[in-house]
Design a protein around this motif. Structure first.
Motif, short mmCIF file in Angstrom:
data_model
loop_
_atom_site.label_atom_id
_atom_site.label_comp_id
_atom_site.label_asym_id
_atom_site.label_seq_id
_atom_site.Cartn_x
_atom_site.Cartn_y
_atom_site.Cartn_z
N ILE A 90 0.82 -1.21 0.00
CA ILE A 90 0.00 0.00 0.00
C ILE A 90 0.86 1.26 0.00
O ILE A 90 0.57 2.23 -0.70
N LEU A 91 1.94 1.25 0.76
CA LEU A 91 2.77 2.44 0.92
C LEU A 91 3.82 2.64 -0.18
O LEU A 91 4.26 3.75 -0.43
N THR A 92 4.21 1.57 -0.83
CA THR A 92 5.28 1.64 -1.83
C THR A 92 5.08 2.72 -2.89
O THR A 92 6.04 3.44 -3.20
N PRO A 93 3.88 2.91 -3.44
CA PRO A 93 3.74 3.96 -4.46
C PRO A 93 4.03 5.38 -3.95
O PRO A 93 4.30 6.27 -4.73
N TYR A 94 3.99 5.57 -2.64
CA TYR A 94 4.19 6.91 -2.06
C TYR A 94 5.62 7.16 -1.59
O TYR A 94 5.94 8.24 -1.13
N VAL A 95 6.48 6.15 -1.69
CA VAL A 95 7.87 6.27 -1.26
C VAL A 95 8.73 6.63 -2.47
O VAL A 95 8.70 5.94 -3.46
N GLN A 96 9.47 7.72 -2.32
CA GLN A 96 10.37 8.13 -3.40
C GLN A 96 11.73 7.51 -3.19
O GLN A 96 12.25 7.54 -2.07
N PRO A 97 12.33 6.98 -4.27
CA PRO A 97 13.66 6.34 -4.13
C PRO A 97 14.75 7.34 -3.82
O PRO A 97 14.67 8.47 -4.04
#
Length: 97
Positions: A90-97
């Protein structure tokens, strides 16, 4: 701190009493959690009953805080791997590399 300048050891001002540093409290009061005013604390003799009571109070607060952290850690570690993976997805799309 000057704009654009990073925090470094040479420019960082350490508080004389880190647990009561107003930068880390929400209400910026002039007393610590034991109720002893900051300006009075550094004038109390370390042999006095007041100071010894302060140390005991600090130890109790530290122990209570440690217990809360251990409970929180225990709760996190008890989560199922499936729930953890679902949360990550759920959170992965909101984390910037």
């Amino acid at each position: 701190e000057e704009e654009g300048r990073g925090l470094d050891w040479e420019s960082f001002e350490f508080g004389s009493s880190p647990k009561m540093d107003k930068r880390f409290t929400e209400d910026n009061s002039n007393t610590n959690q034991t109720g002893i005013p900051d300006n009075l604390l550094n004038t109390i003799s370390t042999d006095s009953i007041t100071y010894q009571s302060y140390l005991e109070s600090e130890a109790k607060m530290d122990k209570a805080t440690a217990q809360r952290f251990l409970l929180s850690q225990s709760e996190l570690l008890s989560l199922s791997p499936e729930l953890v993976q679902q949360s990550i997805d759920i959170l992965t799309p909101y984390v910037q590399p």
